[in-house]
Design an enzyme around this catalytic site. Structure first.
Site, PDB file in Angstrom:
ATOM      1  N   TRP A  33       0.829  -1.209   0.000  1.00 21.20           N
ATOM      2  CA  TRP A  33       0.000   0.000   0.000  1.00 21.20           C
ATOM      3  C   TRP A  33       0.864   1.260   0.000  1.00 21.20           C
ATOM      4  O   TRP A  33       2.016   1.246   0.434  1.00 21.20           O
ATOM      5  CB  TRP A  33      -0.942   0.012   1.202  1.00 21.20           C
ATOM      6  CG  TRP A  33      -0.259   0.095   2.546  1.00 21.20           C
ATOM      7  CD1 TRP A  33       0.189  -0.944   3.311  1.00 21.20           C
ATOM      8  CD2 TRP A  33       0.077   1.284   3.274  1.00 21.20           C
ATOM      9  NE1 TRP A  33       0.765  -0.487   4.469  1.00 21.20           N
ATOM     10  CE2 TRP A  33       0.709   0.876   4.484  1.00 21.20           C
ATOM     11  CE3 TRP A  33      -0.112   2.648   3.038  1.00 21.20           C
ATOM     12  CZ2 TRP A  33       1.158   1.790   5.430  1.00 21.20           C
ATOM     13  CZ3 TRP A  33       0.345   3.557   3.992  1.00 21.20           C
ATOM     14  CH2 TRP A  33       0.976   3.123   5.166  1.00 21.20           C
ATOM     15  N   GLU A  76       7.410   8.379  13.919  1.00 18.58           N
ATOM     16  CA  GLU A  76       7.546   7.713  12.615  1.00 18.58           C
ATOM     17  C   GLU A  76       8.345   8.587  11.651  1.00 18.58           C
ATOM     18  O   GLU A  76       9.140   8.087  10.849  1.00 18.58           O
ATOM     19  CB  GLU A  76       6.166   7.411  12.019  1.00 18.58           C
ATOM     20  CG  GLU A  76       5.342   6.386  12.781  1.00 18.58           C
ATOM     21  CD  GLU A  76       5.776   4.953  12.519  1.00 18.58           C
ATOM     22  OE1 GLU A  76       6.750   4.733  11.772  1.00 18.58           O
ATOM     23  OE2 GLU A  76       5.135   4.039  13.081  1.00 18.58           O
ATOM     24  N   GLU A 113       8.879   1.586   6.323  1.00 15.05           N
ATOM     25  CA  GLU A 113       8.517   2.415   7.460  1.00 15.05           C
ATOM     26  C   GLU A 113       8.235   3.858   7.054  1.00 15.05           C
ATOM     27  O   GLU A 113       7.407   4.542   7.672  1.00 15.05           O
ATOM     28  CB  GLU A 113       9.650   2.392   8.501  1.00 15.05           C
ATOM     29  CG  GLU A 113       9.781   1.082   9.258  1.00 15.05           C
ATOM     30  CD  GLU A 113       8.759   0.961  10.381  1.00 15.05           C
ATOM     31  OE1 GLU A 113       8.245   2.000  10.834  1.00 15.05           O
ATOM     32  OE2 GLU A 113       8.476  -0.173  10.796  1.00 15.05           O
ATOM     33  N   HIS A 116       4.661   5.248   6.794  1.00 19.93           N
ATOM     34  CA  HIS A 116       3.837   5.469   7.982  1.00 19.93           C
ATOM     35  C   HIS A 116       3.770   6.947   8.354  1.00 19.93           C
ATOM     36  O   HIS A 116       2.689   7.517   8.519  1.00 19.93           O
ATOM     37  CB  HIS A 116       4.377   4.661   9.162  1.00 19.93           C
ATOM     38  CG  HIS A 116       4.432   3.193   8.897  1.00 19.93           C
ATOM     39  ND1 HIS A 116       5.104   2.304   9.726  1.00 19.93           N
ATOM     40  CD2 HIS A 116       3.906   2.438   7.903  1.00 19.93           C
ATOM     41  CE1 HIS A 116       4.980   1.077   9.247  1.00 19.93           C
ATOM     42  NE2 HIS A 116       4.264   1.141   8.144  1.00 19.93           N
ATOM     43  N   GLU A 166       9.182  -2.615  17.713  1.00 26.73           N
ATOM     44  CA  GLU A 166       8.204  -2.854  16.644  1.00 26.73           C
ATOM     45  C   GLU A 166       6.894  -3.404  17.210  1.00 26.73           C
ATOM     46  O   GLU A 166       5.808  -3.077  16.735  1.00 26.73           O
ATOM     47  CB  GLU A 166       8.773  -3.828  15.605  1.00 26.73           C
ATOM     48  CG  GLU A 166       9.959  -3.308  14.815  1.00 26.73           C
ATOM     49  CD  GLU A 166       9.564  -2.368  13.686  1.00 26.73           C
ATOM     50  OE1 GLU A 166       8.415  -1.880  13.664  1.00 26.73           O
ATOM     51  OE2 GLU A 166      10.408  -2.122  12.808  1.00 26.73           O
ATOM     52  N   THR A 169       5.024  -0.448  18.782  1.00 31.28           N
ATOM     53  CA  THR A 169       4.345   0.417  17.810  1.00 31.28           C
ATOM     54  C   THR A 169       3.140  -0.289  17.194  1.00 31.28           C
ATOM     55  O   THR A 169       2.145   0.359  16.856  1.00 31.28           O
ATOM     56  CB  THR A 169       5.312   0.876  16.705  1.00 31.28           C
ATOM     57  OG1 THR A 169       6.012  -0.253  16.157  1.00 31.28           O
ATOM     58  CG2 THR A 169       6.336   1.858  17.242  1.00 31.28           C
ATOM     59  N   ASP A 198       2.068  -3.648   9.319  1.00 28.83           N
ATOM     60  CA  ASP A 198       3.474  -3.533   8.919  1.00 28.83           C
ATOM     61  C   ASP A 198       4.389  -3.723  10.123  1.00 28.83           C
ATOM     62  O   ASP A 198       5.404  -4.421  10.057  1.00 28.83           O
ATOM     63  CB  ASP A 198       3.746  -2.147   8.327  1.00 28.83           C
ATOM     64  CG  ASP A 198       3.230  -1.987   6.904  1.00 28.83           C
ATOM     65  OD1 ASP A 198       2.739  -2.970   6.329  1.00 28.83           O
ATOM     66  OD2 ASP A 198       3.322  -0.861   6.376  1.00 28.83           O
ATOM     67  N   GLU A 199       4.024  -3.086  11.227  1.00 33.04           N
ATOM     68  CA  GLU A 199       4.861  -3.159  12.429  1.00 33.04           C
ATOM     69  C   GLU A 199       4.961  -4.591  12.951  1.00 33.04           C
ATOM     70  O   GLU A 199       6.024  -5.020  13.404  1.00 33.04           O
ATOM     71  CB  GLU A 199       4.296  -2.246  13.527  1.00 33.04           C
ATOM     72  CG  GLU A 199       4.126  -0.784  13.131  1.00 33.04           C
ATOM     73  CD  GLU A 199       5.435  -0.031  12.957  1.00 33.04           C
ATOM     74  OE1 GLU A 199       6.508  -0.659  12.956  1.00 33.04           O
ATOM     75  OE2 GLU A 199       5.385   1.202  12.831  1.00 33.04           O
ATOM     76  N   HIS A 202       7.400  -6.519  10.823  1.00 35.15           N
ATOM     77  CA  HIS A 202       8.771  -6.142  11.150  1.00 35.15           C
ATOM     78  C   HIS A 202       9.197  -6.711  12.499  1.00 35.15           C
ATOM     79  O   HIS A 202      10.346  -7.129  12.673  1.00 35.15           O
ATOM     80  CB  HIS A 202       8.897  -4.613  11.144  1.00 35.15           C
ATOM     81  CG  HIS A 202       8.600  -3.996   9.813  1.00 35.15           C
ATOM     82  ND1 HIS A 202       8.296  -2.655   9.632  1.00 35.15           N
ATOM     83  CD2 HIS A 202       8.542  -4.551   8.571  1.00 35.15           C
ATOM     84  CE1 HIS A 202       8.078  -2.419   8.354  1.00 35.15           C
ATOM     85  NE2 HIS A 202       8.224  -3.552   7.691  1.00 35.15           N
TER      86      HIS A 202
END
Length: 331
Positions: A33, A76, A113, A116, A166, A169, A198-199, A202
């Site tokens: 995305w 971020e 990252e 974000h 990670e 977050t 996503d976090e 990761h």
């Protein structure tokens, strides 16, 4: 062999698998995305109507929520600091013929990252609820001040830190998404939900790095985990300051705000520690030195002790007046 040389040898040993780990945990740029997927499209006639909708829905969210969203966005946006820190970790090389897969990982992780802060920044700008110039000053301060997270250039300590950070977050963005969803702010909820996804990816990646190190250098990996938890994890938000303030001067009130609305609490900190202990099966690690065994014992007992401390913490009920968000906009 020195500890430094052992770490370099371990990093080189794991590096052969980094390419496959990138395929496992990072997404192709053409498929992932992008911020524009969640923001009004200026090329469409509906652009201004969508902005108006964002601003109307924004009025339903309370003051403390905006403080937390701003703080999350600023940390971020401080991505240049994190990338430069990780590029300096022992075993990571981005120069000439010696550049390796670790430096490629850091660059691709950074690229993911980066989206974000980008999407949250644009959303906040359009929301009409925040003072963007004060936010921009805090962001610049955070990058200019830099930070020392207590890991030195040690890859073991850095991977413990990133595994923890990670997951933290993930929790924060996921909770923000749930609050937004309760006020029917579907756009913001979906945005924060996908960021949290996503976090988590990761987090899983860095946690696997640690798992692999435990298999080949268990005692020193245990000592690194012990060191990081004994000194406590210093989250990036710790270094926040508003204009006119000194480094870290905004952190305590930001932390109080996040705890007051349940986005990230002292209990969450201990929960993350317990999750890492369980994931890495700390109780089952074998072939430890006597010193590492003592470190393991400390880690196994730490969550229960910290839970007791977190239960006694008192959070102020009144909101602190941040320059980022004026109470006058809190209608």
């Amino acid at each position: 062999m020195s500890l430094k040389n052992v770490r370099l040898e371990v990093m080189e040993f794991i590096e052969k698998d980094v390419a496959s780990l990138m395929e496992k945990y990072l997404m192709p740029i053409e498929k992932i995305w992008q911020p524009t997927d969640f923001l009004p499209n200026p090329e469409k006639d509906s652009f201004f109507d969508e902005i108006k909708e964002i601003q109307e829905l924004a009025k339903e969210l309370p003051y403390d929520f905006w403080v937390v969203l701003v703080g999350d966005m600023i940390t971020e946006e401080a991505l240049p600091t994190y990338e430069s820190w990780l590029m300096d970790v022992e075993g990571v090389n981005q120069v000439g013929e010696n550049r390796n897969s670790w430096s490629k990982w850091v660059k691709h992780w950074t690229a993911e990252e980066n989206r974000h802060g980008d999407v949250l920044n644009k959303y906040l700008y359009l929301s009409g609820r925040v003072n963007m110039k004060e936010i921009e000053k805090t962001t610049q301060y955070l990058i200019a001040d830099g930070f020392d997270i207590g890991t030195d250039r040690d890859p073991y300590k850095n991977f413990v830190y990133t595994s923890f950070q990670e997951l933290a977050t993930y929790i924060s963005h996921n909770r923000v998404a749930k609050i937004a969803k309760k006020t029917s702010n579907k756009r913001l909820a979906k945005m924060c939900q996908i960021i949290s996804g996503d976090e988590m990816r990761h987090h899983n990646a860095y946690s696997e790095f640690v798992e692999r190190i435990f298999k080949v250098d268990p005692s020193q990996m245990m000592m690194a985990f012990h060191y990081m938890m004994k000194q406590k994890i210093t989250m990036p938000a710790h270094f926040l300051r508003e204009s006119g303030g000194h480094i870290s001067s905004a952190f305590e009130e930001f932390s109080n705000t996040a705890q007051r609305i349940g986005v990230y609490t002292s209990t969450d900190y201990v929960d993350i520690l317990q999750k890492l202990i369980d994931r890495w099966q700390i109780d089952k690690i074998t072939n430890l030195t006597e010193e590492a065994e003592k470190a393991r014992d400390y880690l196994m007992k730490l969550p229960s002790r910290m839970y007791r401390l977190s239960e006694r913490m008192k959070i102020p009920e009144n909101s602190y007046e941040f320059k980022w968000v004026s109470p006058a906009t809190n209608k």
